[in-house]
Write an enzyme that holds these catalytic residues in place. Structure first.
Site, PDB file in Angstrom:
ATOM      1  N   GLU B  46      62.824  53.819  43.018  1.00 54.55           N
ATOM      2  CA  GLU B  46      63.388  53.703  41.817  1.00 54.55           C
ATOM      3  C   GLU B  46      64.410  54.481  41.433  1.00 54.55           C
ATOM      4  O   GLU B  46      65.399  54.124  40.772  1.00 54.55           O
ATOM      5  CB  GLU B  46      62.177  53.728  40.621  1.00 54.55           C
ATOM      6  CG  GLU B  46      61.307  52.631  40.872  1.00 54.55           C
ATOM      7  CD  GLU B  46      61.561  51.310  40.397  1.00 54.55           C
ATOM      8  OE1 GLU B  46      62.626  51.246  40.081  1.00 54.55           O
ATOM      9  OE2 GLU B  46      60.862  50.419  40.889  1.00 54.55           O
ATOM     10  N   ASN B  50      68.319  53.436  41.189  1.00 59.39           N
ATOM     11  CA  ASN B  50      69.127  53.582  39.961  1.00 59.39           C
ATOM     12  C   ASN B  50      70.573  54.602  40.074  1.00 59.39           C
ATOM     13  O   ASN B  50      71.365  54.148  39.627  1.00 59.39           O
ATOM     14  CB  ASN B  50      68.175  54.470  39.010  1.00 59.39           C
ATOM     15  CG  ASN B  50      67.340  53.746  38.154  1.00 59.39           C
ATOM     16  OD1 ASN B  50      67.436  52.742  38.211  1.00 59.39           O
ATOM     17  ND2 ASN B  50      66.451  54.251  37.485  1.00 59.39           N
ATOM     18  N   ARG B 103      67.771  42.827  34.607  1.00 56.34           N
ATOM     19  CA  ARG B 103      66.732  43.903  35.111  1.00 56.34           C
ATOM     20  C   ARG B 103      65.460  44.054  34.094  1.00 56.34           C
ATOM     21  O   ARG B 103      65.738  43.749  33.045  1.00 56.34           O
ATOM     22  CB  ARG B 103      67.504  45.316  35.467  1.00 56.34           C
ATOM     23  CG  ARG B 103      68.339  45.223  36.522  1.00 56.34           C
ATOM     24  CD  ARG B 103      68.580  46.305  37.210  1.00 56.34           C
ATOM     25  NE  ARG B 103      69.061  46.297  38.542  1.00 56.34           N
ATOM     26  CZ  ARG B 103      68.378  46.069  39.693  1.00 56.34           C
ATOM     27  NH1 ARG B 103      67.102  46.405  39.617  1.00 56.34           N
ATOM     28  NH2 ARG B 103      68.871  45.823  40.954  1.00 56.34           N
TER      29      ARG B 103
END
Ligand SMILES: Nc1ncnc2c1ncn2[C@@H]1O[C@H](COP(=O)(O)OP(=O)(O)OP(=O)(O)O)[C@@H](O)[C@H]1O
Ligand SMILES: [Mg+2]
Lengths: 115, 147
Positions: B46, B50, B103
């Site tokens: 994650e 990002n 998202r």
């Protein structure tokens, strides 16, 4: 990631192999959308038995296909979900909207007789 | 300290898996269970995703650094980028908040839930640092929601 699909009377079965992350999200989305469009009256079953890993990028693709299908009154089902993937689905609350079947290793074993 | 590793790589989607596997290998040197390691992998995935997606907005020429320290107590992971930065960190960390309508806004939620501590520092135009740690626990004495 590779995917193999087979077409049945009421559903298309898609076996996915590999991690579902940022790298594989786009090809997965494209392949699934193609199948959804080509077999316009069938439901979709995603077999995740060979998917050891999923993160939010992979989940986004699954959830997006679920939304597309339900808009067309069709359904999405997950099959063969491994414990490592299930934890992520549960944390996202996806297990409460999408039907999930576990992998053989994730299923509870037959109860042992009490000693 | 048991070990320390620094990885520096370009902001390419291919490198997300690389970072994940490297950290998992390292975590295997401490007393983490396999399911602990699975969860640490999600958190790393994650944070690095990002940096690629939001930090560098798809540009492939940005650097991302992952600094991992392992000791008896557990693992500390620092993921850093020198991209656009986050205007409102508190808002960005809210479940369901995303800059991208496609998202789900779950990345920070996963990092927070799967780790035992998450700090985010960021400055617009300078970049973002995500600092996470996870302790080795004995038969689940620390539950996942302990921060
Ligand atoms: N490294 C970063 N650089 C710049 N902005 C970031 C960074 N990390 C996160 N953000 C901002 O914080 C928001 C929330 O991040 P989070 O990971 O929780 O959700 P997401 O990435 O939008 O969606 P998902 O992770 O579910 O795919 C992002 O939409 C983005 O605006
Ligand atoms: Mg994210």
């Amino acid at each position: 990631m590779t995917i193999i699909h087979s077409v049945h009377r009421q559903y298309v079965h898609v076996r996915i192999k590999g991690d579902l992350d940022l790298k594989t999200a786009e090809p997965l989305r494209d392949s699934l959308d193609q199948l959804i469009d080509r077999y316009g009256d069938k439901d979709l079953v995603l077999d995740l038995e060979d998917v050891p890993f999923i993160d939010s990028s992979g989940l986004g693709v699954v959830l997006g296909r679920y939304r597309r299908l339900t808009q067309q009154n069709r359904s999405l089902r997950l099959e063969g979900v491994r414990p490592s993937v299930k934890v992520v689905l549960e944390l996202a609350g996806i297990d409460s909207i999408i039907s999930i079947g576990e992998s053989p290793e994730g299923r509870p074993t037959t109860p042992q007789p009490q000693a | 300290m048991l070990n320390r590793v620094q990885l520096r790589f370009l902001s390419l989607a291919d490198n997300v898996g690389l970072a994940r596997i490297a950290v998992a290998q390292l975590a295997g040197q401490a007393r983490f269970t396999l399911s602990d390691i699975e969860e640490i992998k999600v958190a790393v995935s994650e944070a690095v995703s990002n940096a690629v997606i939001h930090g560098y907005q798809g540009r492939a020429d940005g650097w991302i650094q992952v600094d991992v320290t392992l000791d008896e107590a557990g693992i500390e992971i620092l993921v850093e980028d020198w991209g656009v930065g986050i205007a409102d960190i508190q808002k960005a960390r809210e479940p369901g908040h995303s800059a991208d309508p496609e998202r789900m806004g779950l990345g920070f939620v996963f990092m927070e839930s799967f780790m035992h501590g998450l700090e985010v520092e960021s400055a617009l135009g300078e970049g973002t640092r995500v600092h996470m740690r996870r302790f080795v626990t004995w038969s689940g004495e620390l539950s996942r929601d302990v921060q």
